[in-house]
Design a protein around this motif. Structure first.
Motif, PDB file in Angstrom:
ATOM      1  N   ASP A  54       0.739  -1.262   0.047  1.00  0.00           N
ATOM      2  CA  ASP A  54       0.006  -0.122  -0.197  1.00  0.00           C
ATOM      3  C   ASP A  54       0.726   1.279  -0.009  1.00  0.00           C
ATOM      4  OD1 ASP A  54      -2.122  -1.582   0.188  1.00  0.00           O
ATOM      5  OD2 ASP A  54      -2.570  -1.275   2.109  1.00  0.00           O
ATOM      6  N   PHE A  55       1.892   1.166   0.735  1.00  0.00           N
ATOM      7  CA  PHE A  55       2.794   2.300   0.730  1.00  0.00           C
ATOM      8  C   PHE A  55       3.608   2.519  -0.671  1.00  0.00           C
ATOM      9  CE2 PHE A  55       7.284   3.689   1.469  1.00  0.00           C
ATOM     10  CZ  PHE A  55       7.162   5.040   2.300  1.00  0.00           C
ATOM     11  N   MET A  56       3.948   1.594  -1.510  1.00  0.00           N
ATOM     12  CA  MET A  56       4.632   1.730  -2.709  1.00  0.00           C
ATOM     13  C   MET A  56       3.485   2.246  -3.588  1.00  0.00           C
ATOM     14  SD  MET A  56       7.635   0.547  -2.366  1.00  0.00           S
ATOM     15  CE  MET A  56       7.935   0.401  -4.081  1.00  0.00           C
ATOM     16  N   LYS A  57       2.110   1.923  -3.499  1.00  0.00           N
ATOM     17  CA  LYS A  57       1.313   2.315  -4.358  1.00  0.00           C
ATOM     18  C   LYS A  57       0.998   3.827  -4.013  1.00  0.00           C
ATOM     19  CE  LYS A  57      -1.215  -2.032  -5.041  1.00  0.00           C
ATOM     20  NZ  LYS A  57      -2.692  -2.796  -4.433  1.00  0.00           N
ATOM     21  N   ALA A  58       0.735   4.150  -2.823  1.00  0.00           N
ATOM     22  CA  ALA A  58       0.537   5.395  -2.342  1.00  0.00           C
ATOM     23  C   ALA A  58       1.664   6.513  -2.999  1.00  0.00           C
ATOM     24  CB  ALA A  58       0.383   5.712  -0.805  1.00  0.00           C
ATOM     25  N   HIS A  59       2.964   5.977  -3.108  1.00  0.00           N
ATOM     26  CA  HIS A  59       3.790   6.650  -3.475  1.00  0.00           C
ATOM     27  C   HIS A  59       3.978   6.715  -4.969  1.00  0.00           C
ATOM     28  CE1 HIS A  59       4.757   7.283   0.705  1.00  0.00           C
ATOM     29  NE2 HIS A  59       5.296   8.336   0.445  1.00  0.00           N
ATOM     30  N   GLY A  60       3.090   5.970  -5.641  1.00  0.00           N
ATOM     31  CA  GLY A  60       3.067   6.039  -7.182  1.00  0.00           C
ATOM     32  C   GLY A  60       4.339   4.992  -7.707  1.00  0.00           C
TER      33      GLY A  60
ATOM     34  N   PRO B 290      -4.703 -17.499  21.033  1.00  0.00           N
ATOM     35  CA  PRO B 290      -5.400 -17.371  19.599  1.00  0.00           C
ATOM     36  C   PRO B 290      -5.349 -15.987  19.454  1.00  0.00           C
ATOM     37  CG  PRO B 290      -7.046 -18.206  20.848  1.00  0.00           C
ATOM     38  CD  PRO B 290      -6.109 -18.188  21.867  1.00  0.00           C
ATOM     39  N   LYS B 291      -5.162 -15.188  18.262  1.00  0.00           N
ATOM     40  CA  LYS B 291      -5.233 -14.040  17.744  1.00  0.00           C
ATOM     41  C   LYS B 291      -5.102 -13.965  16.389  1.00  0.00           C
ATOM     42  CE  LYS B 291      -0.600 -12.772  18.603  1.00  0.00           C
ATOM     43  NZ  LYS B 291       0.417 -11.793  19.264  1.00  0.00           N
ATOM     44  N   SER B 292      -5.955 -13.192  15.620  1.00  0.00           N
ATOM     45  CA  SER B 292      -5.901 -12.876  14.360  1.00  0.00           C
ATOM     46  C   SER B 292      -6.025 -11.410  13.836  1.00  0.00           C
ATOM     47  CB  SER B 292      -7.225 -13.753  13.549  1.00  0.00           C
ATOM     48  OG  SER B 292      -8.259 -13.018  13.984  1.00  0.00           O
ATOM     49  N   LEU B 293      -5.708 -11.061  12.519  1.00  0.00           N
ATOM     50  CA  LEU B 293      -5.885  -9.750  12.104  1.00  0.00           C
ATOM     51  C   LEU B 293      -6.610  -9.717  11.047  1.00  0.00           C
ATOM     52  CD1 LEU B 293      -1.916  -9.208  12.463  1.00  0.00           C
ATOM     53  CD2 LEU B 293      -3.974  -7.965  13.698  1.00  0.00           C
ATOM     54  N   ASP B 294      -7.171  -8.541  10.767  1.00  0.00           N
ATOM     55  CA  ASP B 294      -7.471  -8.164   9.194  1.00  0.00           C
ATOM     56  C   ASP B 294      -6.616  -7.500   8.610  1.00  0.00           C
ATOM     57  OD1 ASP B 294     -10.005  -7.459   7.298  1.00  0.00           O
ATOM     58  OD2 ASP B 294      -9.096  -5.411   7.746  1.00  0.00           O
ATOM     59  N   ARG B 295      -6.668  -7.546   7.238  1.00  0.00           N
ATOM     60  CA  ARG B 295      -5.496  -7.014   6.361  1.00  0.00           C
ATOM     61  C   ARG B 295      -5.372  -5.532   6.622  1.00  0.00           C
ATOM     62  NH1 ARG B 295      -4.191  -3.533   2.545  1.00  0.00           N
ATOM     63  NH2 ARG B 295      -3.585  -4.183   0.439  1.00  0.00           N
ATOM     64  N   PHE B 296      -6.133  -4.746   7.216  1.00  0.00           N
ATOM     65  CA  PHE B 296      -5.899  -3.145   7.580  1.00  0.00           C
ATOM     66  C   PHE B 296      -5.610  -2.992   8.917  1.00  0.00           C
ATOM     67  CE2 PHE B 296      -8.492  -3.512   3.404  1.00  0.00           C
ATOM     68  CZ  PHE B 296      -7.821  -2.602   2.756  1.00  0.00           C
ATOM     69  N   ASP B 297      -5.397  -3.891   9.821  1.00  0.00           N
ATOM     70  CA  ASP B 297      -5.294  -3.609  11.151  1.00  0.00           C
ATOM     71  C   ASP B 297      -4.076  -3.060  11.410  1.00  0.00           C
ATOM     72  OD1 ASP B 297      -7.618  -4.654  12.174  1.00  0.00           O
ATOM     73  OD2 ASP B 297      -6.933  -6.643  12.683  1.00  0.00           O
ATOM     74  N   PHE B 298      -2.968  -3.208  10.447  1.00  0.00           N
ATOM     75  CA  PHE B 298      -1.656  -2.533  10.475  1.00  0.00           C
ATOM     76  C   PHE B 298      -1.385  -1.825   9.309  1.00  0.00           C
ATOM     77  CE2 PHE B 298      -0.842  -5.474  13.971  1.00  0.00           C
ATOM     78  CZ  PHE B 298      -0.032  -4.934  14.759  1.00  0.00           C
ATOM     79  N   THR B 299      -1.333  -0.521   8.874  1.00  0.00           N
ATOM     80  CA  THR B 299      -1.355   0.012   7.843  1.00  0.00           C
ATOM     81  C   THR B 299      -0.268   0.640   7.416  1.00  0.00           C
ATOM     82  OG1 THR B 299      -2.447   2.050   8.522  1.00  0.00           O
ATOM     83  CG2 THR B 299      -3.922   0.374   8.086  1.00  0.00           C
ATOM     84  N   SER B 300      -0.023   1.310   6.030  1.00  0.00           N
ATOM     85  CA  SER B 300       1.108   1.966   5.761  1.00  0.00           C
ATOM     86  C   SER B 300       1.299   3.389   6.308  1.00  0.00           C
ATOM     87  CB  SER B 300       0.828   2.193   4.032  1.00  0.00           C
ATOM     88  OG  SER B 300      -0.161   2.990   3.933  1.00  0.00           O
ATOM     89  N   ALA B 301       0.311   3.571   7.301  1.00  0.00           N
ATOM     90  CA  ALA B 301       0.328   4.830   7.916  1.00  0.00           C
ATOM     91  C   ALA B 301       1.646   4.831   8.935  1.00  0.00           C
ATOM     92  CB  ALA B 301      -0.963   5.041   8.707  1.00  0.00           C
TER      93      ALA B 301
END
Length: 372
Positions: free
Chosen positions: A210-216, A251-262
């Motif tokens: 996502d970071f790469m895409k955001a920076h073109g 046990p624990k799980s994540l959504d794809r957006f729990d950690f973001t390029s922010a």
């Protein structure tokens, strides 16, 4: 003992690379008899665009109120595209649909919310198993996660029981674990006897892509080249690695957006890419510390294994040898699709697909629905 049958597994990840993973596997749902053909079938651009829009609408919807209208449209499109991909692969392998015992159709995850104390989780995959059954004339197992979530489990990761079957073939006990680096990273540990532990360690490729895409700068940091040209912001990384998720017990799980390029906000592209790559590796290290014994070797599947810098950082920052799946004769890009072929046979046979030590299910749990 049931005889092994040919099954087809389908997976499209939460990193929208536009591909459907399709794999043939001959299995009885307990051991692996034979790896069959495997392919990446690209989605047409109109489906990719619809799925991007669907994921954005799903985040706005957030399990509140009626389904966004786009869900039904996307579901039919992806079901038809994936059915066609199954038929193409089966025929290219010299088989017919009559030779296929079951198809494992994961569908497209559009939203996943882990359970919290006092609140069960929620998960949503789009995929019409009944339509696929009509189109292909084969039995279709689908909706693999909902029963686990309804029972109070995380609904993920589901690959553990397949990873265990792969590890059994290697005869390693505890010192070798399996790491999948997809959008999210998940680890599977098996002690060779009855302890099977699996959980999401943190993000893998999603924030970096996502970071790469955001920076073109393209879809991904190919070969880790941008990150290698930069320097990790160690102070930022130390702060990020304090995130409470990373030290929480499974046990624990994540959504794809729990950690973001922010996480890389304010950093120049090279520094940001280096820091996000190091964060994935550091988070894996914190995850390994939570296992019953700390593995000395990881066998790595998923797209992240193609990033040599990420693999080097696993050694440097997670303190573990990391080897691509191919070094032990597995197919690193096919494992997730093979997994759903394996799980489909378990659904067919009435065997559990999730467990207290993998998803936090209350007991070994049957799952999936069967269109037959």
């Amino acid at each position: 003992m049931s005889a092994p049958i040919w099954a087809v597994g389908l997976m499209t990840g939460t990193v929208l690379d536009g591909n459907i993973d399709v794999a043939l596997l001959k299995t009885d749902g307990e051991s692996i008899e034979q790896f069959g053909a495997y392919t990446l079938a690209p989605y047409p651009q109109d489906i990719r665009d619809t799925l991007e829009e669907t994921l954005a609408e799903a985040r706005r919807w957030n399990f509140d109120g009626p389904d966004p209208a786009i869900f039904a449209k996307a579901e039919e499109m992806l079901t038809r595209a994936q059915s066609a991909a199954v038929r193409t692969l089966v025929e290219s392998a010299g088989l017919g649909m009559a030779d296929i015992g079951v198809v494992g159709f994961h569908g497209q995850s559009v939203l996943h919310r882990a359970p919290q104390p006092g609140r069960i989780g929620a998960t949503r995959q789009l995929g019409d198993g009944e339509l696929m059954h009509q189109l292909l004339g084969a039995k279709v197992a689908y909706d693999f996660r909902s029963a686990d979530v309804r029972a109070g489990g995380q609904g993920a990761p589901l690959a553990a029981i397949y990873h265990q079957a792969l590890l059994r073939g290697l005869g390693t006990h505890g010192e070798t674990a399996v790491l999948n680096l997809g959008g999210v990273a998940n680890v599977t540990y098996w002690d060779g006897a009855d302890r099977l532990v699996a959980f999401d360690t943190g993000p893998a490729n999603a924030p970096l892509n996502d970071f790469m895409k955001a920076h073109g700068l393209g879809e991904m940091d190919r070969d880790g080249a941008l990150a290698r040209s930069g320097t990790v912001d160690e102070a930022r990384l130390r702060a990020l690695l304090q995130h409470p998720y990373l030290s929480a017990p499974p046990p624990k799980s994540l959504d794809r957006f729990d950690f973001t390029s922010a996480m890389a906000d304010g950093l120049d592209p090279a520094t940001g890419a280096a820091t996000l790559t190091a964060f994935t590796a550091g988070a894996v290290g914190k995850g390994l510390d939570l296992l019953p014994t700390r593995p000395t070797r990881l066998i790595v599947s998923g797209g992240g294994r193609h990033n040599p810098l990420m693999m080097e950082m696993l050694k440097a920052r997670a303190g573990v040898e990391a080897a691509p799946a191919e070094t032990v004769g597995w197919r690193g890009d096919a494992i997730e699709a093979e997994c759903f072929a394996f799980l489909a046979v378990r659904v067919l046979r009435g065997l559990p697909i999730s467990f207290p030590t993998t998803t936090g299910a209350p007991h070994p749990l049957l799952g999936g629905r069967l269109a037959a």
